[in-house]
Design an enzyme around this catalytic site. Structure first.
Site, PDB file in Angstrom:
ATOM      1  N   GLY A  77     -25.083 -41.273  -7.211  1.00  9.86           N
ATOM      2  CA  GLY A  77     -25.694 -42.044  -6.132  1.00  9.86           C
ATOM      3  C   GLY A  77     -27.146 -42.330  -6.438  1.00  9.86           C
ATOM      4  N   GLU A 103     -14.598 -46.585  -9.527  1.00  9.43           N
ATOM      5  CA  GLU A 103     -14.846 -47.886 -10.155  1.00  9.43           C
ATOM      6  C   GLU A 103     -13.557 -48.702 -10.199  1.00  9.43           C
ATOM      7  OE1 GLU A 103     -17.776 -48.837 -11.578  1.00  9.43           O
ATOM      8  OE2 GLU A 103     -18.800 -46.946 -11.194  1.00  9.43           O
ATOM      9  N   THR A 141     -27.694 -49.433  -9.628  1.00 11.28           N
ATOM     10  CA  THR A 141     -27.767 -48.353  -8.631  1.00 11.28           C
ATOM     11  C   THR A 141     -28.941 -47.419  -8.927  1.00 11.28           C
ATOM     12  OG1 THR A 141     -25.370 -48.436  -8.494  1.00 11.28           O
ATOM     13  CG2 THR A 141     -26.428 -46.468  -7.591  1.00 11.28           C
ATOM     14  N   VAL A 142     -29.016 -46.930 -10.157  1.00 12.63           N
ATOM     15  CA  VAL A 142     -30.040 -45.932 -10.480  1.00 12.63           C
ATOM     16  C   VAL A 142     -31.421 -46.580 -10.605  1.00 12.63           C
ATOM     17  CG1 VAL A 142     -30.739 -44.120 -12.077  1.00 12.63           C
ATOM     18  CG2 VAL A 142     -28.307 -44.522 -11.668  1.00 12.63           C
ATOM     19  N   LYS A 156     -20.605 -35.043 -20.053  1.00 15.67           N
ATOM     20  CA  LYS A 156     -21.557 -34.108 -19.428  1.00 15.67           C
ATOM     21  C   LYS A 156     -21.362 -32.696 -19.970  1.00 15.67           C
ATOM     22  CE  LYS A 156     -21.503 -36.906 -15.239  1.00 15.67           C
ATOM     23  NZ  LYS A 156     -20.767 -37.087 -13.985  1.00 15.67           N
TER      24      LYS A 156
END
Ligand SMILES: NC(=O)c1ccc[n+]([C@@H]2O[C@H](COP(=O)([O-])OP(=O)(O)OC[C@H]3O[C@@H](n4cnc5c(N)ncnc54)[C@H](OP(=O)(O)O)[C@@H]3O)[C@@H](O)[C@H]2O)c1
Length: 430
Positions: free
Chosen positions: A304, A192, A14-15, A207
């Site tokens: 995203g 997921e 995705t990234v 994070k």
């Protein structure tokens, strides 16, 4: 124009595909802002034959991402594979050892090995940049580390996991239970197949550990983060939260207390009027409180392809410009050693929901257990009456120490009239 910056992409999911696409689509403005073109020249992933919806023609393919990191033709390595161990760690370590700057989106790697990797980057004299690792497209790393660098930070609070925020939002709006909403989120691609990293709070804790290190200028300490996920929140809790004037959010919180730094991730009751209460769906937000700036809030898309690529490319532009900041805001030797405070020392107010048999004396026993632990009650709500049957009862406490709350809870949970494990949700001021 000067020579392009040659980028190697380790990971084309995705990234990775998002980064490739952004660099192609916005090539001119990126080159202008970077002072030179930025071009992906080498890539690595597991499956060479997979269609990624983007052309890889002309790119040097490596089966071994660590070999790509060592290739002399590569100026900077972007690691977007993921995971705190294995190949992702090997790539980053190989690149730093070869004296190459690294850009990574990998919060797990930074949360667990960030201190050692920062030292390796310092020893090599190169950047280790990770804007995309926390809150995706929201430039929260730069904001904390550079924009607010003149402040003493008292507290950071954030909605750091879009999957959890989406599930909690749908549960509240539609009055549905966790398991059902999770299953739907998996079908829609918002969760997921194995959702545990998200719903058990681990991703948010990675994070938060990173944000706390930046906010308080100390080495990243993931092991110190108290972590609880959202599996135990029920539709009923949203009904009570609404009546009490709260929203339920999974927050990551880092706070300077007199005893040291408190870091925790758990569901919270937040006042409906607070800015974080209104951040819904897949959005992320971070609030930081500095002694001179006051309160700053940043909100946006935390995941995203597009938002994450936006943050990766911002880091690449810094690398192209030669702009470097120490990984954790100050060099490793200048970081503080402020101790971490255990969760048992936390002081706050609590929401406690019990399912109890509706019979005389039960509430008196529960309140006696709280009184014996030195906990005073602010309010109590009971939903319906049904003698001899199970009914929900909610107790809201005044501020108390977590250790006292745990003692009382153990006594309450052991009562025969208490039918399910009690649900405890901490109340967090705005
Ligand atoms: N997705 C997001 O919105 C987001 C947001 C912020 C940060 N991140 C972070 O960004 C990183 C990448 O996430 P992602 O969502 O892009 O993951 P992903 O879609 O699963 O992509 C992972 C990529 O790594 C490759 N890969 C896996 N194991 C490999 C190996 N042993 N050797 C070589 N390549 C290997 C995969 O190859 P194949 O394609 O051939 O299988 C794939 O291209 C993670 O650290 C994640 O936490 C993601």
């Amino acid at each position: 124009m000067t020579r392009p910056l040659n980028v190697a992409l380790a990971g084309l999911g995705t990234v990775g595909a998002g980064v490739l696409s952004l660099l192609r689509q916005n090539a001119d403005l990126v080159a202008a802002r970077a002072g030179r073109p930025i071009a992906v020249t080498a890539v690595s992933a597991r499956d060479r034959t997979r269609d990624r919806g983007i052309s890889l023609a002309g790119l040097h393919w490596f089966d071994d991402p660590a070999a790509l990191a060592r290739d002399p033709a590569v100026d900077v390595v972007v690691e977007v594979i993921g995971g705190s161990e294995g190949v992702a760690r090997d790539v980053v370590e190989a690149a730093l050892a070869a004296g190459k700057p690294v850009v990574t989106a990998n919060k797990a790697l930074l949360a667990v090995h960030g201190a050692a990797l920062a030292e390796a980057a310092e020893a090599a004299g190169v950047a280790l940049a990770f804007e995309s690792a926390v809150a995706g497209g929201i430039p929260v790393i730069k904001a904390l580390r550079e924009g607010l660098a003149g402040n003493r930070i008292a507290r950071v609070a954030g909605i750091l996991n879009g999957t959890c925020n989406y599930i909690l939002t749908v549960m509240r709006e539609q009055g549905r239970e966790f398991a059902e909403v999770l299953a739907e989120a998996q079908k829609l691609g918002y969760a997921e197949a194995d959702p545990s990293f998200d719903v058990d709070g681990i991703d948010a804790a990675h994070k938060l550990a990173i944000l706390a290190a930046l906010a308080f200028g100390r080495p990243v300490d993931f092991a110190a983060v108290h972590v609880e996920g959202i599996r135990r929140v029920s539709a009923l809790d949203f009904v009570f939260a609404g009546e009490l004037g709260y929203r339920i959010k999974l927050l990551g919180l880092a706070r300077q207390t007199e005893a040291g730094i408190e870091t925790r991730v758990h569901p919270c009751m937040v006042p409906q009027a607070s800015p974080l209460a209104r951040v819904d769906g897949v959005f992320n937000a971070v609030v930081a409180e500095g002694d001179f700036v006051g309160r700053v809030m940043l909100e946006g898309r935390g995941a995203g392809a597009g938002p994450t690529a936006s943050a990766v490319v911002a880091d690449l532009i810094d690398v192209a410009r030669g702009r470097t900041t120490p990984v954790w805001g100050a060099r490793s030797a200048a970081l503080s050693h402020a101790p971490s405070v255990p969760m048992a020392a936390h002081v706050g107010a609590y929401y406690l929901r019990l399912m109890v048999v509706d019979r005389p004396g039960v509430i008196a026993d529960v309140t006696a257990a709280l009184r014996d632990a030195g906990i005073s009650l602010e309010s109590m709500l009971q939903r319906g009456r049904s003698p001899g049957e199970a009914v929900p009862v909610v107790l809201v406490t005044h501020e108390t120490r977590e250790a006292a709350m745990r003692d009382a809870l153990a006594r309450i949970a052991a009562m025969d009239a208490v039918l399910e494990d009690p649900t405890l949700i901490r109340i967090e001021p705005a």
